[in-house]
Design a protein around this motif. Structure first.
Motif, PDB file in Angstrom:
ATOM      1  N   ASP A   1     -12.215  62.380  21.690  1.00 44.99           N
ATOM      2  CA  ASP A   1     -13.154  61.253  21.682  1.00 44.99           C
ATOM      3  C   ASP A   1     -13.139  60.424  20.407  1.00 44.99           C
ATOM      4  O   ASP A   1     -13.550  59.278  20.407  1.00 44.99           O
ATOM      5  CB  ASP A   1     -14.587  61.762  21.871  1.00 44.99           C
ATOM      6  N   TYR A   2     -12.751  61.023  19.305  1.00 43.24           N
ATOM      7  CA  TYR A   2     -12.847  60.332  18.015  1.00 43.24           C
ATOM      8  C   TYR A   2     -11.493  60.112  17.396  1.00 43.24           C
ATOM      9  O   TYR A   2     -10.585  60.908  17.574  1.00 43.24           O
ATOM     10  CB  TYR A   2     -13.638  61.181  17.013  1.00 43.24           C
ATOM     11  N   SER A   3     -11.359  59.061  16.648  1.00 43.81           N
ATOM     12  CA  SER A   3     -10.155  58.868  15.855  1.00 43.81           C
ATOM     13  C   SER A   3     -10.537  58.353  14.481  1.00 43.81           C
ATOM     14  O   SER A   3     -11.607  57.767  14.301  1.00 43.81           O
ATOM     15  CB  SER A   3      -9.220  57.856  16.495  1.00 43.81           C
ATOM     16  N   ILE A   4      -9.640  58.588  13.547  1.00 47.23           N
ATOM     17  CA  ILE A   4      -9.746  57.937  12.243  1.00 47.23           C
ATOM     18  C   ILE A   4      -8.698  56.839  12.275  1.00 47.23           C
ATOM     19  O   ILE A   4      -7.605  57.022  12.785  1.00 47.23           O
ATOM     20  CB  ILE A   4      -9.447  58.925  11.094  1.00 47.23           C
ATOM     21  N   ILE A   5      -9.048  55.694  11.733  1.00 49.20           N
ATOM     22  CA  ILE A   5      -8.178  54.536  11.861  1.00 49.20           C
ATOM     23  C   ILE A   5      -8.077  53.852  10.507  1.00 49.20           C
ATOM     24  O   ILE A   5      -9.006  53.934   9.708  1.00 49.20           O
ATOM     25  CB  ILE A   5      -8.834  53.615  12.913  1.00 49.20           C
ATOM     26  N   GLU A   6      -6.953  53.241  10.241  1.00 40.76           N
ATOM     27  CA  GLU A   6      -6.815  52.430   9.031  1.00 40.76           C
ATOM     28  C   GLU A   6      -6.728  50.973   9.445  1.00 40.76           C
ATOM     29  O   GLU A   6      -5.983  50.629  10.354  1.00 40.76           O
ATOM     30  CB  GLU A   6      -5.543  52.805   8.272  1.00 40.76           C
ATOM     31  N   ILE A   7      -7.473  50.124   8.771  1.00 39.64           N
ATOM     32  CA  ILE A   7      -7.525  48.718   9.155  1.00 39.64           C
ATOM     33  C   ILE A   7      -7.173  47.864   7.953  1.00 39.64           C
ATOM     34  O   ILE A   7      -7.800  47.998   6.896  1.00 39.64           O
ATOM     35  CB  ILE A   7      -8.958  48.332   9.608  1.00 39.64           C
ATOM     36  N   GLU A   8      -6.189  46.993   8.111  1.00 43.89           N
ATOM     37  CA  GLU A   8      -5.953  45.987   7.072  1.00 43.89           C
ATOM     38  C   GLU A   8      -7.098  45.002   7.195  1.00 43.89           C
ATOM     39  O   GLU A   8      -7.343  44.454   8.266  1.00 43.89           O
ATOM     40  CB  GLU A   8      -4.635  45.254   7.352  1.00 43.89           C
ATOM     41  N   THR A   9      -7.806  44.772   6.102  1.00 37.43           N
ATOM     42  CA  THR A   9      -9.040  43.984   6.219  1.00 37.43           C
ATOM     43  C   THR A   9      -8.737  42.538   6.608  1.00 37.43           C
ATOM     44  O   THR A   9      -7.963  41.851   5.945  1.00 37.43           O
ATOM     45  CB  THR A   9      -9.824  44.000   4.890  1.00 37.43           C
ATOM     46  N   PRO A  10      -9.362  42.073   7.701  1.00 36.15           N
ATOM     47  CA  PRO A  10      -9.168  40.682   8.102  1.00 36.15           C
ATOM     48  C   PRO A  10      -9.874  39.750   7.110  1.00 36.15           C
ATOM     49  O   PRO A  10     -10.786  40.169   6.395  1.00 36.15           O
ATOM     50  CB  PRO A  10      -9.836  40.623   9.475  1.00 36.15           C
ATOM     51  N   GLU A  11      -9.438  38.507   7.109  1.00 40.04           N
ATOM     52  CA  GLU A  11      -9.925  37.545   6.111  1.00 40.04           C
ATOM     53  C   GLU A  11     -11.448  37.420   6.113  1.00 40.04           C
ATOM     54  O   GLU A  11     -12.083  37.299   5.067  1.00 40.04           O
ATOM     55  CB  GLU A  11      -9.287  36.185   6.392  1.00 40.04           C
ATOM     56  N   GLU A  12     -12.038  37.483   7.323  1.00 40.93           N
ATOM     57  CA  GLU A  12     -13.505  37.261   7.367  1.00 40.93           C
ATOM     58  C   GLU A  12     -14.304  38.399   6.718  1.00 40.93           C
ATOM     59  O   GLU A  12     -15.508  38.296   6.535  1.00 40.93           O
ATOM     60  CB  GLU A  12     -13.986  36.991   8.797  1.00 40.93           C
ATOM     61  N   TRP A  13     -13.623  39.510   6.363  1.00 41.39           N
ATOM     62  CA  TRP A  13     -14.327  40.595   5.662  1.00 41.39           C
ATOM     63  C   TRP A  13     -14.250  40.451   4.140  1.00 41.39           C
ATOM     64  O   TRP A  13     -14.971  41.119   3.423  1.00 41.39           O
ATOM     65  CB  TRP A  13     -13.717  41.950   6.040  1.00 41.39           C
ATOM     66  N   HIS A  14     -13.333  39.621   3.664  1.00 40.60           N
ATOM     67  CA  HIS A  14     -13.058  39.596   2.226  1.00 40.60           C
ATOM     68  C   HIS A  14     -14.268  39.171   1.393  1.00 40.60           C
ATOM     69  O   HIS A  14     -15.031  38.285   1.780  1.00 40.60           O
ATOM     70  CB  HIS A  14     -11.867  38.664   1.916  1.00 40.60           C
ATOM     71  N   ASN A  15     -14.422  39.853   0.255  1.00 37.74           N
ATOM     72  CA  ASN A  15     -15.480  39.569  -0.724  1.00 37.74           C
ATOM     73  C   ASN A  15     -16.893  39.760  -0.175  1.00 37.74           C
ATOM     74  O   ASN A  15     -17.847  39.190  -0.673  1.00 37.74           O
ATOM     75  CB  ASN A  15     -15.315  38.148  -1.310  1.00 37.74           C
ATOM     76  N   LYS A  16     -16.992  40.595   0.867  1.00 31.58           N
ATOM     77  CA  LYS A  16     -18.326  40.943   1.389  1.00 31.58           C
ATOM     78  C   LYS A  16     -18.580  42.417   1.103  1.00 31.58           C
ATOM     79  O   LYS A  16     -17.642  43.211   1.014  1.00 31.58           O
ATOM     80  CB  LYS A  16     -18.392  40.694   2.892  1.00 31.58           C
ATOM     81  N   THR A  17     -19.839  42.787   0.997  1.00 33.72           N
ATOM     82  CA  THR A  17     -20.152  44.205   0.805  1.00 33.72           C
ATOM     83  C   THR A  17     -20.144  44.898   2.161  1.00 33.72           C
ATOM     84  O   THR A  17     -20.254  44.240   3.209  1.00 33.72           O
ATOM     85  CB  THR A  17     -21.559  44.404   0.183  1.00 33.72           C
ATOM     86  N   LEU A  18     -20.045  46.227   2.137  1.00 39.56           N
ATOM     87  CA  LEU A  18     -20.100  46.984   3.391  1.00 39.56           C
ATOM     88  C   LEU A  18     -21.425  46.741   4.095  1.00 39.56           C
ATOM     89  O   LEU A  18     -21.497  46.686   5.320  1.00 39.56           O
ATOM     90  CB  LEU A  18     -19.905  48.476   3.114  1.00 39.56           C
ATOM     91  N   ARG A  19     -22.484  46.565   3.297  1.00 39.16           N
ATOM     92  CA  ARG A  19     -23.786  46.295   3.912  1.00 39.16           C
ATOM     93  C   ARG A  19     -23.735  44.983   4.688  1.00 39.16           C
ATOM     94  O   ARG A  19     -24.187  44.901   5.836  1.00 39.16           O
ATOM     95  CB  ARG A  19     -24.883  46.255   2.848  1.00 39.16           C
ATOM     96  N   ASP A  20     -23.162  43.923   4.070  1.00 36.68           N
ATOM     97  CA  ASP A  20     -23.053  42.619   4.757  1.00 36.68           C
ATOM     98  C   ASP A  20     -22.259  42.744   6.053  1.00 36.68           C
ATOM     99  O   ASP A  20     -22.571  42.104   7.044  1.00 36.68           O
ATOM    100  CB  ASP A  20     -22.329  41.588   3.871  1.00 36.68           C
ATOM    101  N   LEU A  21     -21.207  43.550   6.008  1.00 39.16           N
ATOM    102  CA  LEU A  21     -20.326  43.644   7.181  1.00 39.16           C
ATOM    103  C   LEU A  21     -20.964  44.455   8.305  1.00 39.16           C
ATOM    104  O   LEU A  21     -20.598  44.302   9.462  1.00 39.16           O
ATOM    105  CB  LEU A  21     -18.992  44.282   6.784  1.00 39.16           C
ATOM    106  N   SER A  22     -21.899  45.332   7.949  1.00 42.93           N
ATOM    107  CA  SER A  22     -22.603  46.233   8.886  1.00 42.93           C
ATOM    108  C   SER A  22     -21.715  46.674  10.059  1.00 42.93           C
ATOM    109  O   SER A  22     -22.012  46.426  11.219  1.00 42.93           O
ATOM    110  CB  SER A  22     -23.907  45.608   9.402  1.00 42.93           C
ATOM    111  N   LEU A  23     -20.595  47.329   9.711  1.00 43.78           N
ATOM    112  CA  LEU A  23     -19.618  47.721  10.737  1.00 43.78           C
ATOM    113  C   LEU A  23     -20.182  48.758  11.695  1.00 43.78           C
ATOM    114  O   LEU A  23     -19.802  48.815  12.856  1.00 43.78           O
ATOM    115  CB  LEU A  23     -18.336  48.245  10.068  1.00 43.78           C
ATOM    116  N   ARG A  24     -21.128  49.577  11.183  1.00 43.51           N
ATOM    117  CA  ARG A  24     -21.670  50.594  12.080  1.00 43.51           C
ATOM    118  C   ARG A  24     -22.505  49.957  13.188  1.00 43.51           C
ATOM    119  O   ARG A  24     -22.369  50.289  14.351  1.00 43.51           O
ATOM    120  CB  ARG A  24     -22.505  51.638  11.342  1.00 43.51           C
ATOM    121  N   SER A  25     -23.362  48.989  12.810  1.00 36.80           N
ATOM    122  CA  SER A  25     -24.183  48.404  13.885  1.00 36.80           C
ATOM    123  C   SER A  25     -23.371  47.434  14.740  1.00 36.80           C
ATOM    124  O   SER A  25     -23.605  47.308  15.936  1.00 36.80           O
ATOM    125  CB  SER A  25     -25.441  47.744  13.316  1.00 36.80           C
TER     126      SER A  25
END
Length: 223
Positions: A147-171
Motif C-alpha cells: 500500500d505504501y511507497s517512498i518516492i523521490e520527487i524533483e521539485t517542480p518550479e511552483e514549489w521553489h522558495n516555499k516552506t513545507l508549511r506553505d506547500l502543505s503536501l500532506r493536506s
C-alpha cells in the motif's frame, strides 16, 4: 485503506524516519532497538517503543510479533543481527518483511531467508531512474508494503522558495515528507519552516494512490 500494524527493528536515521512517518500516517507502529537512548528519543512519535535485542526469539515472541502486518528490519551495521532478526520475524509469521541491506551480497542473503523486499537506501535513495520512464519527475519508488511507497520527487518550479508549511503536501496530496536532499546533504525529518529550493529533491512517503495523484499533477504542470 485500513491502518496497518508495523514493527520497525533498528532505529538509526532511516528506521526512525520510517517509523515516525508511518505513525504520522495513522498506523500502529512498534519500534524496537537495543539502544535505550534511541528508544527513548522516539517513544513519543510511535505507538510503542521497546528496548530489546531483536535477535532474541523469546523476547520477540512475547511482543506478539506474529500479529503484525509488516516488519521493517533496518539494522544497519551488524549484518549478522540483521539476518537473524529477519529470519526470526519470518519464522514468527509476519506477513510482509522489508529489510534494509548495505550491500548487494547482504541483500541476496536477506532475500534468500525470506525478505519480501530489500532496500539499499544508500543506493536506492540516490538512484535516478532514466528520464525516458513513465514520468521524469519521479526518481525512484521504494515499496514499503503493497500500500505504501517512498518516492523521490524533483521539485517542480511552483514549489521553489516555499516552506513545507506553505506547500502543505500532506493536506493537498496525503503525502509525508521524510527528507529533502540538497546536493550531497540530506535533511532528514525536515521542519515545517524548511524552504524547498530549486534542484532540491523531496523524499516522501504515501499510499500508492496519493503518490500517483501527485505524479499526475506534477506532470500536468510540466506540459
Amino acid at each position: 485503506m485500513s491502518n496497518k500494524q508495523f514493527v520497525i527493528i533498528g532505529l538509526g536515521r532511516f528506521g526512525s524516519s520510517v517509523a515516525k512517518t508511518l505513525y504520522a500516517l495513522g498506523n500502529d507502529v512498534l519500534a524496537i532497538d537495543i539502544n535505550e537512548d534511541l528508544v527513548q528519543d522516539i517513544s513519543d512519535s510511535v505507538t510503542h517503543a521497546v528496548q530489546m535485542d531483536a535477535t532474541d526469539e523469546g523476547a520477540l515472541r512475547t511482543l506478539g510479533i506474529r500479529n503484525f502486518d509488516v516488519a521493517v528490519v533496518t539494522i544497519g551495521a551488524n549484518i549478522q543481527s540483521s539476518v537473524m532478526a529477519t529470519l526470526l520475524v519470518k519464522e514468527l509469521g509476519v506477513k510482509y518483511i522489508i529489510a534494509k541491506g548495505n550491500s548487494d551480497i547482504h541483500a541476496k542473503v536477506l532475500y534468500k531467508i525470506g525478505a519480501d523486499r530489500v532496500i539499499l537506501p544508500e543506493k536506492d535513495m540516490g538512484v535516478r531512474v532514466a528520464h525516458n520512464l513513465v514520468s521524469s519527475s519521479i526518481l525512484d519508488y521504494i515499496e514499503l508494503s503493497p500500500d505504501y511507497s517512498i518516492i523521490e520527487i524533483e521539485t517542480p518550479e511552483e514549489w521553489h522558495n516555499k516552506t513545507l508549511r506553505d506547500l502543505s503536501l500532506r493536506s493537498r496530496y496525503g503525502i509525508n515528507v521524510m527528507a529533502i536532499k540538497k546536493g550531497h546533504d540530506v535533511n532528514i525529518s525536515p521542519y515545517a519552516e524548511d524552504i524547498v529550493e530549486p534542484n532540491d529533491i523531496v523524499v516522501a512517503i504515501g499510499s500508492a494512490e496519493d503518490l500517483s495523484k501527485l505524479e499526475e499533477s506534477i506532470s500536468n504542470h510540466h506540459k
